[in-house]
Design an enzyme around this catalytic site. Structure first.
Site, PDB file in Angstrom:
ATOM      1  NE  ARG A   1      -6.847  45.898  10.184  1.00  9.94           N
ATOM      2  CZ  ARG A   1      -6.242  45.983   8.993  1.00  9.94           C
ATOM      3  NH1 ARG A   1      -5.734  47.132   8.569  1.00  9.94           N
ATOM      4  NH2 ARG A   1      -6.152  44.927   8.206  1.00  9.94           N
TER       5      ARG A   1
ATOM      6  CG  ASP B   1      -5.402  61.516  29.371  1.00 10.19           C
ATOM      7  OD1 ASP B   1      -6.613  61.826  29.358  1.00 10.19           O
ATOM      8  OD2 ASP B   1      -4.998  60.348  29.557  1.00 10.19           O
TER       9      ASP B   1
ATOM     10  CE  LYS C   1     -11.262  55.777  32.665  1.00 10.32           C
ATOM     11  NZ  LYS C   1     -11.342  54.383  33.082  1.00 10.32           N
TER      12      LYS C   1
HETATM   13  N1  PLP Z   1      -6.247  58.265  30.675  1.00 13.66           N
HETATM   14  C1  PLP Z   1      -6.804  58.482  31.882  1.00 13.66           C
HETATM   15  C2  PLP Z   1      -6.726  59.842  32.493  1.00 13.66           C
HETATM   16  C3  PLP Z   1      -7.432  57.433  32.572  1.00 13.66           C
HETATM   17  O1  PLP Z   1      -7.965  57.657  33.787  1.00 13.66           O
HETATM   18  C4  PLP Z   1      -7.491  56.153  31.977  1.00 13.66           C
HETATM   19  C5  PLP Z   1      -8.131  55.021  32.664  1.00 13.66           C
HETATM   20  O2  PLP Z   1      -8.508  55.096  33.810  1.00 13.66           O
HETATM   21  C6  PLP Z   1      -6.902  55.974  30.714  1.00 13.66           C
HETATM   22  C7  PLP Z   1      -6.300  57.050  30.089  1.00 13.66           C
HETATM   23  C8  PLP Z   1      -6.942  54.631  30.031  1.00 13.66           C
HETATM   24  O3  PLP Z   1      -8.200  54.436  29.476  1.00 13.66           O
HETATM   25  P1  PLP Z   1      -8.916  52.995  29.319  1.00 13.66           P
HETATM   26  O4  PLP Z   1      -9.154  52.479  30.699  1.00 13.66           O
HETATM   27  O5  PLP Z   1     -10.153  53.330  28.557  1.00 13.66           O
HETATM   28  O6  PLP Z   1      -7.988  52.126  28.574  1.00 13.66           O
END
Ligand code: PLP
Length: 381
Positions: free
Chosen positions: A49, A173, A198
């Site tokens: 961890r 993000d 993604k």
């Molecule tokens: N940020 C964005 C732009 C996303 O599209 C997503 C999920 O679709 C997330 C964060 C969350 O990621 P996760 O689905 O891997 O938890």
């Protein structure tokens, strides 16, 4: 810090770095714990961890790709975001893009609000709206650009300056763009976030999340939070993400190429009302997107003339899958109003324009002629 091109870096993360073997493919170390050489001594690894060779190698590579001091990897993008928000405390206020992933909205509005952390959603494509939303309690701005699902482009440079002026954290993000297309640290970001599920993973076979900190101090703080809460990326998945990154540059080139072709084709279809893709000259954020990113990505949304056309299109798809998520080699289509953004209250969703006529397409890396042929047979109703 290496001077190699990003495409070379993605291939060479961890290559030959396992000192015991010189392995080209960095090994998976599944061990949960590690033997101490003696009392008070450590090999550098004590408990998985807190640190794992495979995960650490991946994290060092991701930090280099984004140009940050430290990266941490998590079990999902939401685990990364949750850990990041635990940096804040009751009474703190966060501003977020209104065109944001629905799960992030849910975390802020239905979980963190119960801990006393409040959020305001603003149109971050309008920097003055961000300035106007700042209060004495504001501690951070969280931006997704392009937005999700409407693909609005926020001015990272202008927003970075506002955050610096007000001494609030600038959180970006970067999931839709990846470090290959957009570098938020160049615009003053403090933390960059990815859903590694993604494009970084890229094959729809792995859930993961990433936080990259600009400074070592912020990296240490996030590491403390991760080690305290425990949502780490396991060693096997760390290896899979390492493996996936090797082709990120090839995949991104093809995603961008295909998405532009598809956007241009959709624009002329009689059942399509509007196409939202920053690569189109008609997109209001086109010039800004061109300035702050090296390409326009593989995501687009489009509005069809009525709800039945949207539903029938999803039912008729053959090559493209009607499925949540994005960024994989396979093309996927979603209906954000009932899937990814279903937790946003209906009046707010409709105000933003996320209704059942809006379809979101993650354009994969198949031959673009096949993608367009599938869209054609699905939309020609
Ligand atoms: N940020 C964005 C732009 C996303 O599209 C997503 C999920 O679709 C997330 C964060 C969350 O990621 P996760 O689905 O891997 O938890």
């Amino acid at each position: 810090m290496t001077t190699q091109q990003l495409s070379t870096q993605t291939i060479h993360i961890g290559v030959g770095k396992d000192s015991a073997t010189g392995a080209i493919s960095y090994p998976i170390y599944p061990s949960a714990t590690y033997r101490h050489p003696a009392v008070g001594q450590s090999t550098g690894f004590d408990y998985t961890r807190s640190g794992n060779p495979t995960r650490n190698t991946l994290e060092a590579g991701l930090a280099n790709l984004e140009g940050g001091a430290r990266a941490l990897t998590f079990a999902s993008g939401m685990a990364a975001l949750t850990t990041l928000f635990l940096h804040f405390k009751s009474g703190d206020h966060v501003i977020a893009s209104q065109d944001i992933y629905g799960g992030t909205y849910r975390l802020l509005s239905m979980v963190l609000n119960n801990l006393g952390i409040s959020a305001t959603y603003v149109d971050t494509t309008d920097a003055s709206a961000v300035s106007a939303a700042i209060t004495p309690a504001t501690r951070a701005l969280l931006v997704e650009t392009p937005g999700n699902p409407l693909m609005g482009i926020s001015d990272l440079e202008a927003l970075g300056k506002i955050c610096q002026q007000h001494q609030i954290l600038f959180l970006v993000d970067n999931t839709f763009m990846t470090p290959l297309l957009q570098k938020p640290f160049a615009f003053g970001a403090d933390v960059v976030i990815h859903s590694g599920t993604k494009y970084l993973g890229g094959h729809n076979d792995l859930c993961s999340g990433v936080l990259v900190a600009r400074t070592a101090e912020m990296g240490e703080r996030l590491y403390f939070l991760q080690n305290s809460t425990g949502a780490i990326l396991p060693p096997q998945d760390s290896w899979l993400l390492l493996r996936s990154l090797k082709t990120l540059h090839l995949r991104m080139e093809r995603h961008c190429h295909n998405a532009l072709q598809v956007a241009q084709w959709l624009q002329q279809h009689p059942n399509v009302q509007t196409v939202y893709y920053p690569g189109l000259a008609s997109h209001p954020g086109h010039t800004l997107a061109r300035r702050q990113a090296s390409d326009f990505g593989g995501m687009l949304s489009f509005r069809v003339k009525d709800k039945n056309i949207a539903h029938n299109t999803l039912a008729r798809l053959q090559l493209i899958s009607f499925a949540e998520s994005l960024g994989g080699v396979e093309s996927l289509m979603t209906l954000p109003a009932i899937q990814t953004h279903g937790d946003i209250p209906e009046p707010e969703r409709l105000r933003l324009g996320i209704d059942e006529c809006l379809l979101r397409l993650s354009v994969g890396v198949e031959d673009v002629r096949d993608i367009i042929a599938d869209l054609k047979q699905a939309l020609n109703q």
